[in-house]
Design a protein around this motif. Structure first.
Motif, short mmCIF file in Angstrom:
data_model
loop_
_atom_site.label_atom_id
_atom_site.label_comp_id
_atom_site.label_asym_id
_atom_site.label_seq_id
_atom_site.Cartn_x
_atom_site.Cartn_y
_atom_site.Cartn_z
N ILE A 215 0.83 -1.21 0.00
CA ILE A 215 0.00 0.00 0.00
C ILE A 215 0.86 1.26 0.00
N PHE A 216 1.83 1.31 0.91
CA PHE A 216 2.67 2.51 0.99
C PHE A 216 3.50 2.70 -0.29
N ASN A 217 4.07 1.63 -0.81
CA ASN A 217 4.86 1.76 -2.04
C ASN A 217 4.01 2.24 -3.20
N GLU A 218 2.79 1.71 -3.30
CA GLU A 218 1.91 2.14 -4.38
C GLU A 218 1.49 3.59 -4.21
N ASN A 219 1.25 4.00 -2.98
CA ASN A 219 0.89 5.39 -2.73
C ASN A 219 2.04 6.34 -3.05
N ALA B 55 3.93 10.03 -9.50
CA ALA B 55 3.28 10.15 -10.80
C ALA B 55 2.47 11.44 -10.89
N SER B 56 1.81 11.80 -9.78
CA SER B 56 1.02 13.04 -9.78
C SER B 56 1.90 14.27 -9.94
N GLN B 57 3.19 14.13 -9.64
CA GLN B 57 4.15 15.22 -9.78
C GLN B 57 4.94 15.11 -11.09
N ASN B 58 4.50 14.19 -11.95
CA ASN B 58 5.15 13.93 -13.24
C ASN B 58 6.58 13.43 -13.10
N ASP B 59 6.91 12.82 -11.98
CA ASP B 59 8.22 12.21 -11.78
C ASP B 59 8.07 10.72 -12.05
N PHE B 60 8.02 10.38 -13.33
CA PHE B 60 7.70 9.02 -13.72
C PHE B 60 8.83 8.04 -13.49
N VAL B 61 10.05 8.51 -13.43
CA VAL B 61 11.19 7.64 -13.14
C VAL B 61 11.07 7.11 -11.71
N GLN B 62 10.88 8.02 -10.75
CA GLN B 62 10.71 7.62 -9.35
C GLN B 62 9.45 6.78 -9.18
N SER B 63 8.40 7.20 -9.85
CA SER B 63 7.13 6.48 -9.76
C SER B 63 7.31 5.02 -10.19
N LEU B 64 8.00 4.82 -11.28
CA LEU B 64 8.23 3.47 -11.79
C LEU B 64 9.02 2.63 -10.79
N GLU B 65 9.98 3.23 -10.12
CA GLU B 65 10.78 2.49 -9.14
C GLU B 65 9.89 1.95 -8.01
N PHE B 66 8.95 2.75 -7.56
CA PHE B 66 8.07 2.30 -6.48
C PHE B 66 7.02 1.32 -6.99
#
Length: 87
Positions: A53-57, A63-74
């Protein structure tokens, strides 16, 4: 599957709720702090459920901040955790 004590469960829920509320009001830095603390607590207590849950959040927050690289890692951590859960 690990069993998390009622106290830890309540702390994890509160941590997630606080993080969500800070994200809702636009304080993404504080939201991230609470989510990452939640990940630490979930890890310490071997709670794969809350870890997912925490990792997905966190992934959604990035992703909401358009930081898709970090988003993908989580998102990868969520997928890895779910895969371990099936084994």
């Amino acid at each position: 599957m690990s069993i998390v004590s009622k106290d830890i469960e309540l702390r994890l829920r509160a941590q997630n709720n606080l993080a969500s509320e800070f994200a809702y009001i636009g304080d993404y830095a504080k939201s991230l702090i609470y989510y990452l603390e939640g990940i630490d607590i979930a890890n310490e207590n071997d709670s794969k459920f809350w870890l997912s849950i925490f990792n997905e959040n966190v992934a959604n927050l990035y992703a909401s901040q358009n930081d898709f690289v970090q988003s993908l890692e989580f998102y990868k951590k969520v997928k890895k955790n779910k895969r371990r859960d099936r084994e």
